[in-house]
Write a protein that holds these residues in place. Structure first.
Motif, short mmCIF file in Angstrom:
data_model
loop_
_atom_site.label_atom_id
_atom_site.label_comp_id
_atom_site.label_asym_id
_atom_site.label_seq_id
_atom_site.Cartn_x
_atom_site.Cartn_y
_atom_site.Cartn_z
N PHE A 150 5.85 88.69 30.95
CA PHE A 150 5.12 87.44 30.73
C PHE A 150 5.11 86.66 32.04
O PHE A 150 6.15 86.34 32.60
CB PHE A 150 5.82 86.64 29.63
CG PHE A 150 5.20 85.31 29.33
CD1 PHE A 150 4.12 85.22 28.46
CD2 PHE A 150 5.70 84.15 29.89
CE1 PHE A 150 3.54 83.99 28.17
CE2 PHE A 150 5.14 82.91 29.62
CZ PHE A 150 4.05 82.83 28.75
N THR A 151 3.91 86.35 32.53
CA THR A 151 3.75 85.59 33.77
C THR A 151 2.94 84.34 33.50
O THR A 151 1.87 84.41 32.89
CB THR A 151 3.04 86.44 34.84
OG1 THR A 151 3.74 87.67 35.02
CG2 THR A 151 2.99 85.70 36.17
N LEU A 152 3.46 83.20 33.93
CA LEU A 152 2.84 81.89 33.64
C LEU A 152 2.51 81.18 34.95
O LEU A 152 3.30 81.19 35.90
CB LEU A 152 3.82 81.05 32.82
CG LEU A 152 3.32 79.71 32.28
CD1 LEU A 152 2.33 79.92 31.15
CD2 LEU A 152 4.49 78.88 31.79
N SER A 153 1.33 80.58 35.00
CA SER A 153 0.95 79.77 36.15
C SER A 153 0.27 78.50 35.67
O SER A 153 -0.23 78.44 34.54
CB SER A 153 0.01 80.55 37.07
OG SER A 153 -1.19 80.90 36.38
N GLY A 154 0.28 77.46 36.49
CA GLY A 154 -0.35 76.21 36.09
C GLY A 154 0.21 75.04 36.86
O GLY A 154 0.86 75.20 37.91
N THR A 155 0.00 73.85 36.32
CA THR A 155 0.42 72.63 37.00
C THR A 155 1.11 71.68 36.04
O THR A 155 0.99 71.78 34.82
CB THR A 155 -0.79 71.91 37.62
OG1 THR A 155 -1.74 71.60 36.58
CG2 THR A 155 -1.48 72.78 38.66
N ASN A 156 1.85 70.74 36.64
CA ASN A 156 2.51 69.65 35.91
C ASN A 156 3.64 70.14 35.00
O ASN A 156 3.88 69.58 33.94
CB ASN A 156 1.49 68.82 35.12
CG ASN A 156 0.48 68.15 36.02
OD1 ASN A 156 0.78 67.81 37.17
ND2 ASN A 156 -0.74 67.97 35.52
N PHE A 157 4.32 71.18 35.43
CA PHE A 157 5.53 71.62 34.75
C PHE A 157 6.39 72.39 35.75
O PHE A 157 5.91 72.81 36.81
CB PHE A 157 5.21 72.49 33.53
CG PHE A 157 4.48 73.77 33.84
CD1 PHE A 157 5.15 74.92 34.23
CD2 PHE A 157 3.09 73.82 33.75
CE1 PHE A 157 4.48 76.09 34.51
CE2 PHE A 157 2.41 74.99 34.04
CZ PHE A 157 3.09 76.12 34.42
N ARG A 158 7.64 72.58 35.41
CA ARG A 158 8.56 73.36 36.23
C ARG A 158 9.00 74.59 35.44
O ARG A 158 9.18 74.54 34.23
CB ARG A 158 9.78 72.53 36.63
CG ARG A 158 9.45 71.33 37.53
CD ARG A 158 10.71 70.71 38.11
NE ARG A 158 11.59 70.24 37.06
CZ ARG A 158 11.52 69.03 36.51
NH1 ARG A 158 10.59 68.16 36.91
NH2 ARG A 158 12.37 68.65 35.57
N GLN A 159 9.20 75.70 36.16
CA GLN A 159 9.68 76.92 35.55
C GLN A 159 10.60 77.64 36.51
O GLN A 159 10.64 77.34 37.71
CB GLN A 159 8.52 77.83 35.14
CG GLN A 159 7.68 78.32 36.29
CD GLN A 159 6.64 79.34 35.87
OE1 GLN A 159 6.93 80.25 35.10
NE2 GLN A 159 5.41 79.19 36.37
N SER A 160 11.32 78.59 35.99
CA SER A 160 12.21 79.39 36.83
C SER A 160 11.41 80.11 37.90
O SER A 160 10.30 80.59 37.66
CB SER A 160 12.97 80.40 35.97
OG SER A 160 13.65 81.34 36.78
N SER A 161 11.99 80.19 39.11
CA SER A 161 11.33 80.87 40.21
C SER A 161 11.65 82.37 40.24
O SER A 161 11.20 83.09 41.13
CB SER A 161 11.74 80.24 41.55
OG SER A 161 13.16 80.32 41.73
N ALA A 162 12.44 82.83 39.27
CA ALA A 162 12.80 84.24 39.23
C ALA A 162 11.56 85.12 39.03
O ALA A 162 10.63 84.74 38.31
CB ALA A 162 13.81 84.50 38.11
#
Length: 202
Positions: A51-63
């Motif tokens: 599962f790969t997520l991209s976008g703006t106005n949020f933070r996610q793990s950089s792993a």
């Protein structure tokens, strides 16, 4: 309401012989200041999902994204994002699904789910059904969704079934379950094994 607004797109990639019959759904759950993403596997085989997520106005793990094992008929947590206060998040996601299981796939805790059986199942329980538990209990514990109807609570339905059975076979005297399997009535499927045998017939 914001889930619809948040959803901007979905790119589904199928790899390694993965067929259209095998589907993975992605659902979201709201947590205060967060959104959690889960994979739903409604198939009867284990799958590895990236599962790969991209976008703006949020933070996610950089792993770096890795394949996660999603067992058959289960729900598995894939990722949680942290929302930026005062900002409207937007995102796209991509999933890759592999039915050739890898030893490197991450194994997470999974939650069992119920799925639709190959043929729709409805079990009618007569009022004096002494043998119904041998079917109803294991079916309730199985992975399959089904309808359970107690005929003493549905007199109108019992009358309709009686017409189908005929006057020589009074339903209120039966002590076995009546199974409606894809529109066909059975009185000989009194155990879970017998039911599964009939369901799996071509």
């Amino acid at each position: 309401m914001h889930k619809k607004a948040l959803f901007l797109g979905l790119l589904l990639t199928m790899v390694c012989g993965y067929t259209q019959e095998n589907k993975i759904k992605i659902i979201t759950e709201d947590i205060p200041n967060r959104i959690a993403f889960y994979a739903i596997n409604e198939n009867e085989q284990d799958l590895d999902v990236m599962f790969t997520l991209s976008g703006t106005n949020f933070r996610q793990s950089s792993a770096r994204p890795r394949y996660i094992r999603v067992p058959s008929t289960s729900k598995v947590h894939m990722k949680t994002i942290v929302l930026i206060r005062g900002k409207q998040p937007s995102y796209n996601y991509e999933i890759k699904v592999n039915d050739s299981l890898s030893n490197r796939a991450i194994l997470k805790e999974s939650e069992q789910i119920k799925i639709k059986p190959p043929k729709q199942i409805t079990v009618y329980v007569p009022e004096k059904c002494e043998q119904c538990d041998s079917l109803v209990i294991p079916l309730s514990e199985s992975k399959y969704l089904f309808n359970l109807i107690k005929l003493d609570e549905k007199p109108g339905l019992q009358e309709q079934l009686q017409v189908a059975f005929g006057a020589d076979s009074p339903i209120d005297s039966l002590n076995i379950p009546i199974v409606n399997l894809a529109g066909k009535l059975y009185t000989n499927l009194i155990t879970y094994d017998l039911l599964m045998e009939e369901i799996n017939k071509e």
